[in-house]
Design a protein around this motif. Structure first.
Motif, short mmCIF file in Angstrom:
data_model
loop_
_atom_site.label_atom_id
_atom_site.label_comp_id
_atom_site.label_asym_id
_atom_site.label_seq_id
_atom_site.Cartn_x
_atom_site.Cartn_y
_atom_site.Cartn_z
N GLY A 92 0.58 -1.03 -0.21
CA GLY A 92 -0.04 -0.23 0.16
C GLY A 92 0.83 1.20 0.14
O GLY A 92 0.35 2.36 -1.05
N GLN A 93 1.54 1.01 0.46
CA GLN A 93 2.33 2.37 0.89
C GLN A 93 3.79 2.94 -0.87
O GLN A 93 3.26 3.31 -0.88
CB GLN A 93 4.12 2.19 1.97
CG GLN A 93 3.07 2.24 3.04
CD GLN A 93 4.48 1.79 4.59
OE1 GLN A 93 5.22 0.84 4.09
NE2 GLN A 93 3.90 2.64 5.48
N VAL A 94 3.92 1.54 -1.07
CA VAL A 94 4.39 1.34 -2.79
C VAL A 94 3.45 2.09 -3.56
O VAL A 94 4.08 2.91 -4.56
CB VAL A 94 5.62 0.71 -3.12
CG1 VAL A 94 5.28 0.44 -4.14
CG2 VAL A 94 6.34 0.28 -2.30
N ALA A 95 2.19 1.91 -3.99
CA ALA A 95 1.17 2.31 -4.42
C ALA A 95 0.42 3.71 -4.00
O ALA A 95 1.08 4.59 -5.15
CB ALA A 95 -0.26 1.28 -4.11
N ASN A 96 0.92 3.79 -2.68
CA ASN A 96 0.77 5.55 -2.59
C ASN A 96 1.99 6.38 -3.11
O ASN A 96 1.46 7.52 -3.97
CB ASN A 96 0.51 5.93 -0.72
CG ASN A 96 -0.89 5.10 -0.44
OD1 ASN A 96 -2.13 5.17 -1.22
ND2 ASN A 96 -0.37 4.82 0.36
N LEU A 97 2.91 5.90 -3.01
CA LEU A 97 4.45 6.96 -3.80
C LEU A 97 4.59 6.66 -5.41
O LEU A 97 4.87 7.61 -6.01
CB LEU A 97 6.00 5.92 -2.96
CG LEU A 97 6.57 6.32 -4.15
CD1 LEU A 97 7.27 7.89 -3.05
CD2 LEU A 97 8.57 5.91 -3.62
N GLN A 98 3.73 5.70 -5.55
CA GLN A 98 3.91 5.16 -7.32
C GLN A 98 2.79 6.53 -7.69
O GLN A 98 2.67 6.97 -8.50
CB GLN A 98 3.72 4.31 -7.75
CG GLN A 98 3.07 3.93 -8.92
CD GLN A 98 2.70 2.53 -9.20
OE1 GLN A 98 2.94 1.42 -8.81
NE2 GLN A 98 2.30 1.85 -10.26
N ALA A 99 1.71 6.83 -6.29
CA ALA A 99 0.58 7.65 -7.30
C ALA A 99 1.08 8.84 -7.22
O ALA A 99 0.39 9.75 -8.11
CB ALA A 99 -0.79 7.48 -6.18
N SER A 100 1.56 9.30 -6.19
CA SER A 100 2.13 10.63 -5.79
C SER A 100 3.05 11.31 -7.69
O SER A 100 3.37 12.24 -7.88
CB SER A 100 2.74 10.71 -4.21
OG SER A 100 4.20 9.91 -4.61
N LEU A 101 3.63 10.14 -7.86
CA LEU A 101 4.61 10.13 -8.50
C LEU A 101 4.18 10.16 -10.15
O LEU A 101 4.33 10.51 -10.92
CB LEU A 101 5.83 9.33 -9.09
CG LEU A 101 6.68 9.21 -7.10
CD1 LEU A 101 7.39 8.46 -7.26
CD2 LEU A 101 7.83 10.89 -7.83
N GLY A 102 2.92 9.84 -10.59
CA GLY A 102 2.28 10.44 -11.72
C GLY A 102 2.43 8.80 -12.03
O GLY A 102 2.17 8.83 -13.77
N ILE A 103 2.90 8.13 -11.45
CA ILE A 103 3.44 7.14 -12.78
C ILE A 103 1.66 5.93 -12.32
O ILE A 103 1.55 5.14 -11.96
CB ILE A 103 4.27 6.15 -12.03
CG1 ILE A 103 5.91 6.47 -11.78
CG2 ILE A 103 4.92 4.35 -13.02
CD1 ILE A 103 6.53 6.73 -10.84
#
Length: 791
Positions: A357-368
């Protein structure tokens, strides 16, 4: 946080940041994402076939991304060489990936068989690793010795000016606890090394705890005393702007006084915790309340963790200023462990892994977008991606350049032309020195490319004659005061840039790191050196980690360890080596020899000079003795080929013989005496001279593996030799060292074996007394044979 120890470095003409800052910021975020995703993929997405945690140090990577972005995409040139902080390996591979020098398959295979290695490896990674790292501290110190190697090549006129670069190490602050760092500093100061940068990721967290507040106050003093420039990069630009506002100096003073553990905890808790603590501690000071009120929680958090090691402007400015000269420089870059990740600052984050979940949030914040995780420029528009690709292509380090070299082969004389000291009785240690001395006198390419080194035992390991001929290497010429004063001395050591001996202090780690650096001269600089290092055999163990490190990255050198074994009787147990033969047998990329006789030694040294240069070669370890032995009279040269395969029959057994003695090195007289005594009782007794237990064992294992893997079946050399005995024959093995070094020979053909050797600490005494006590004398050999062979 620890106090600031020096001001910012400032370049005389700093470049405008608007041309490079935004691209570097994008690249820094890309490095953090790719490193995080590489580790996440290895632990959460890739199939686990053994159920073990893969690991990968996401927090340690995140604290390094800004530093490596600045170095690889702004500062480094192709001729610069870098030792990467071991736990930042994924960041390095990500940088190589962005430059098109690493594959997605390697990243996806991180920490799996055939994939990118856990820690950077010259020999196992597919991208361009300059120095292997992993055993902390060693990769740092080797950069200093590689700078010394560069100075040596330059002084001898062998360095292409285009290849002269900086030797740079990036390291975690916990690595500064390693003692070899300070041994290296002393040696580096003595040799006045240049062109070295060490960049400390000062995140103030080690594996188990936060760093002691008071200790880092001393590191700058230590390095300055050793002749280094220390540049402390504590504040980011945003912090410096805040400090200039009303209340800013109070905020700065609070940060400087804040304990490391408190700072880490507040970093993990975030903006509201920062606000509460600051208001509680310093709100009463003028301007502070208004200053803090000017930031919302997110902005306040970003301000408080925006340290110098995460500010590209601060880093680039300092690096570019230091690049104006060749002064060795320590950069102390304040960072946050786990910077930009949800586990930043937590005391347990060293081996921690982000949740899916944390990785998914980071990914979303970078627009990937999903499915674009491995894209080099995921989350960017096509125009942004093209611009960033152009920026990378224009960076100095990305320019096409050869960074791995081969070097011309140095011709080695045939055995008929190679020096062979004469004398009815000689020790291998004495003969080693005479051989080198003769080579030095004769001159030629082989002698010119030999460089010797020793940790203050040059004379007592018989290198003195070579140094008399070839001199000490020093940056500045030094007079021999004793010679000039006409004071008699056998040591006539001139010193200057043409010298070929690098004298070290008594620190075995430095010896092996120096050998590692010298032994990498061919692949790093395209110029071959033939390094020879001498040390007392028992003290190999003091530098064993560094020896393993040197072999791991396939550095090429000759290690001559002498004196060895109980043979150095009067010196006592502390100077008597026991299990070093097992090190020689077990250490990969190192071939161990223990010749008994001088003609064997000459042949082994001649072979070694070729082996050091071979594509499939390696390094060599010679275990020599100070004991003078009667030299054999040879009827022919038939022994040479077998000796270089590991062993030969000094006395060939009779056909179908039931018994043999296998021995190694200095124990030869006792073996021959025992054999003569048993001539009537054991007719046809064979005597096997094991010149290289290492070669013999390695060949045996290789032959067995070939049979297991279905390759062409062959017999090992040991099988061929022992095949001369009857199927039920027995074997007595004798060595002035661990009996396990030869006892394995019984397993080659399933022979009963009685091993003799040393498996307890030695003691002072005359050699006959010691050999009798440890059962190495002729009588003990006879008794062992009687127990094994006679009814």
């Amino acid at each position: 946080m620890a106090r600031e120890t020096s001001a910012h470095a400032t370049a005389s003409n700093p470049p405008p940041p608007e041309t490079w800052l935004a691209p570097l910021q994008l690249l820094e975020r890309r490095l953090r994402w790719l490193a995080t995703w590489t580790i996440h993929n290895a632990n959460h997405l890739r199939e686990s076939r053994d159920g073990l945690k893969v690991g990968g140090h996401q927090a340690s990577c995140a604290s390094m991304t800004t530093i490596l972005a600045a170095l690889y995409f702004r500062i480094l040139r192709p001729q610069d060489r870098v030792a990467i902080k071991p736990h930042a390996s994924p960041v390095f591979h990500a940088a190589q990936y962005l430059m098109g020098r690493q594959t997605r398959a390697q990243l996806e295979g991180f920490r799996s068989f055939g994939g990118a290695q856990s820690y950077p490896s010259r020999t196992k990674d597919k991208d361009d690793v300059d120095f292997s790292t992993g055993s902390v501290g060693l990769g740092v110190a080797v950069t200093a010795f590689e700078a010394l190697t560069q100075d040596y090549l330059k002084a001898h006129g062998w360095l292409d000016p285009a290849l002269e670069g900086r030797m740079i190490a990036t390291l975690g602050d916990a690595e500064l606890d390693e003692g070899n760092i300070y041994e290296c500093l002393i040696e580096a100061y003595k040799h006045d090394i240049r062109n070295v940068w060490w960049v400390v990721d000062y995140n103030r967290q080690s594996l188990d705890a936060t760093t002691a507040d008071r200790m880092f106050d001393r590191f700058d003093d230590i390095f300055v005393t050793a002749g280094w420039r220390v540049i402390t990069l504590k504040w980011g630009r945003a912090q410096e702007r805040a400090f200039a506002l009303p209340g800013g100096q109070a905020l700065r003073a609070w940060i400087e006084a804040c304990p490391n553990a408190d700072y880490a905890a507040l970093t993990y808790q975030g903006g509201s915790a920062w606000r509460e603590r600051l208001l509680r501690d310093i709100a009463h000071q003028p301007g502070v309340r208004a200053l803090i009120a000017g930031f919302d929680d997110d902005a306040l958090h970003e301000l408080m963790i925006g340290l110098g090691g995460h500010c590209l402007e601060t880093l680039v400015e300092a690096f570019e200023a230091a690049a104006q000269d060749d002064t060795p420089t320590l950069f102390i870059a304040y960072t946050v462990k786990g910077f930009g990740l949800p586990l930043q600052g937590h005391k347990d984050n060293h081996a921690g892994l982000m949740t899916p979940g944390q990785v998914a949030n980071l990914q979303a914040s970078l627009g990937i977008a999903e499915g674009q995780e491995w894209e080099r420029f995921g989350g960017l528009s096509p125009d942004e991606a093209r611009a960033l690709e152009r920026f990378i292509a224009a960076s100095p380090f990305a320019q096409p350049a050869k960074r791995r070299f081969s070097a011309a082969h140095i011709a080695v004389p045939a055995h008929t032309e190679f020096p062979l000291p004469e004398g009815a009785e000689q020790s291998t240690q004495m003969a080693f020195g005479r051989i080198l001395n003769d080579l030095a006198k004769a001159g030629g390419p082989l002698a010119d490319r030999i460089v010797t080194t020793s940790p203050d035992v040059t004379v007592s390991t018989n290198l003195g004659g070579f140094v008399n001929q070839r001199g000490l290497f020093r940056r500045e010429a030094t007079k021999d005061v004793f010679r000039d004063a006409k004071i008699p001395s056998p040591q006539k050591w001139g010193a200057g840039q043409g010298g070929q001996h690098i004298e070290l202090g008594i620190a075995e780690h430095n010896l092996f790191l120096n050998l590692a650096a010298l032994g990498l001269s061919a692949p790093l600089f395209g110029e071959r050196l033939l390094p020879i290092g001498t040390v007392y055999d028992p003290f190999i163990c003091r530098g064993l980690d560094a020896l393993n490190y040197a072999c791991y990255q396939d550095a090429r050198f000759m290690l001559v360890a002498t004196p060895s074994g109980l043979t150095l009787g009067p010196e006592g147990g502390a100077h008597q080596s026991i299990f070093t033969p097992l090190i020689g047998i077990g250490q990969p990329n190192l071939t161990y020899f223990e010749p008994a006789f001088v003609d064997e030694l000459a042949e082994v040294m001649r072979w070694s000079f070729t082996h050091l240069q071979a594509e499939d070669g390696g390094s060599v370890y010679l275990r020599l003795t100070t004991r003078q032995l009667p030299q054999p009279t040879r009827s022919d040269d038939g022994w040479r080929g077998n000796a270089l395969r590991g062993a030969y029959w000094l006395r060939r057994p009779a056909v179908g013989a039931e018994a043999a003695i296998a021995f190694c090195g200095a124990i030869a007289p006792e073996v021959l005496e025992a054999a003569d005594e048993m001539a009537d009782d054991l007719p046809g007794l064979g005597i096997l001279n094991v010149v290289s237990p290492g070669l013999l064992h390695r060949d045996w294992m290789a032959a067995r593996r070939a049979r297991w893997t279905g390759e062409a079946a062959r017999k090992s050399h040991a099988e061929d030799l022992l095949g001369a005995l009857s199927p039920g024959a027995g074997l007595v093995t004798v060595i002035d060292g661990s009996p396990a070094a030869l006892s394995w020979l019984g397993g080659v053909r399933g022979m009963p074996v009685s091993p003799l050797g040393v498996d307890s600490f030695g003691q002072v005494g005359a050699l006959p007394d010691l050999y009798r006590h440890y059962r190495l004398d002729a009588r003990s050999i006879v008794e062992a044979c009687a127990d094994l062979f006679l009814p």
